[in-house]
Scaffold this motif. Sequence first.
Motif, short mmCIF file in Angstrom:
data_model
loop_
_atom_site.label_atom_id
_atom_site.label_comp_id
_atom_site.label_asym_id
_atom_site.label_seq_id
_atom_site.Cartn_x
_atom_site.Cartn_y
_atom_site.Cartn_z
N CYS A 86 -10.16 5.05 -1.10
CA CYS A 86 -9.10 4.54 0.09
C CYS A 86 -8.58 6.10 0.58
O CYS A 86 -8.26 6.65 0.01
CB CYS A 86 -8.06 3.81 -0.42
N MET A 87 -8.85 6.14 1.83
CA MET A 87 -8.81 7.48 2.60
C MET A 87 -7.88 7.29 3.87
O MET A 87 -7.72 8.20 4.94
CB MET A 87 -10.11 8.19 3.15
N CYS A 88 -7.47 5.81 4.21
CA CYS A 88 -6.71 5.76 5.61
C CYS A 88 -5.26 6.43 5.51
O CYS A 88 -4.64 6.59 4.38
CB CYS A 88 -6.37 4.44 5.54
N PHE A 89 -4.83 6.93 6.67
CA PHE A 89 -3.63 7.58 6.57
C PHE A 89 -2.62 7.53 7.86
O PHE A 89 -3.50 6.86 8.95
CB PHE A 89 -3.65 9.14 6.30
N TRP A 97 -0.33 8.59 3.05
CA TRP A 97 -1.01 7.50 2.88
C TRP A 97 -0.98 6.21 3.46
O TRP A 97 0.32 5.97 3.69
CB TRP A 97 -1.45 7.27 1.28
N ASP A 98 -2.10 5.46 3.88
CA ASP A 98 -1.70 4.31 4.48
C ASP A 98 -2.70 3.17 3.79
O ASP A 98 -3.75 3.84 3.29
CB ASP A 98 -1.81 4.37 6.30
N CYS A 99 -2.84 2.19 4.23
CA CYS A 99 -3.60 0.88 3.66
C CYS A 99 -3.98 -0.26 4.73
O CYS A 99 -2.94 -0.61 5.46
CB CYS A 99 -3.14 0.58 2.43
N CYS A 100 -5.23 -0.42 5.00
CA CYS A 100 -5.70 -1.82 5.59
C CYS A 100 -4.98 -3.06 5.37
O CYS A 100 -5.00 -4.03 6.08
CB CYS A 100 -7.15 -1.67 5.84
N THR A 101 -4.54 -3.10 4.43
CA THR A 101 -3.64 -4.39 3.94
C THR A 101 -2.29 -4.38 4.09
O THR A 101 -1.63 -5.38 3.92
CB THR A 101 -3.97 -4.95 2.26
#
Length: 356
Positions: A246-249, A268-272
């Motif tokens: 997971c690489m979203c930020f 860090w961020d997350c698509c959920t």
Amino acid sequence: MLYRIIDAGDVPLLIRAFMDSYELVAPVECDQGHIFDTIDDPNDVVLDYSTTIASPKKYFLPPREILFKFDVAQNDVDAYELDVKPRVLFGVHPCDMNAIEKLDSVFLEGPYPDPYYRARREATLIVGVGCTPSQSCFCHRMDADEAPAGYDLFLQDLGDRFWVSISSVAAAEVLEESTTLREATDEDRAAFAAATRRRNEAFSSDIPFVQDVAMLMDTYHSDPFWAELGSRCLNCTACASVCPTCMCFDIVDELAFDGKTGERVREWDCCTNPQFATVAGGHNFRPSERERVRHRMYHKLNGFKEKHGSMLCVGCGRCVDACKTGINPIEVLKFFDEKTRGAHDAQQGKGATNGE
């Protein structure tokens, strides 16, 4: 690629030799299991662990990092100086090495490599180690159970000795100076093959092999399965926190109390995360858990492969253990297996009827 044998008793000597010139990060035992941490004593290193709670991703992409500082009053930006130390990641499993390779393809390839990621990556040597899968592991279903590249040294435990694969000069020099190397014999090669066979046999037979997973993601994109799976989601983002790929930020500007200076920070961020797909004006492109969970699985099993040629999931099993409601790629594989088996059985039955 060079292959050598070292005695098991030489491993602490190798670790100590790396510590003389590098910051050494390795798996250590903690209350909840095992984690990657900075090592002061070679005896703290645990190489026969199953899977660490979180991956070593944070040593390349920290949960929070300052990108630069700014001065609003002076309309000025100061480049942030990274304090990057030469580092060795010791005892990394094949799934995590494959995960790092996937992060490399995102942050290093293309016209605009990420300078922060690149600085840490170029300063890091990786020493891999063979493993025995736990019940949560499914890296063999994601083609990530072996690491043909992405390491400087790779160690396979053969009992009283280790098989060592050597792929970099820097690591080879430390290995040669700190241990007694010898050529692999036919007995060593047979022991290596036996260790590989034991690992392959240790994977759970309950995890199905499914062909064309990426295509099935498109085929069953609107299936009610996603609503049921999404209804379990607690929006806790634990899956992304432990995931090695997971690489979203998110990028945020943080002002100091004087309102004149501040820092631009990457987190860090997350698509959920319910707010992940919210844009200016308040519209949310994925307002429901169903859409967010499906999107996460789609990116792991389809979208990344379309662009980079391989699935983003490496089957480490961390999300299986982290999610308290059973949302994970294994559930998706089982769903696809059930669907494809049902379609096959129906086709077989139709064929038999036509034959009569």
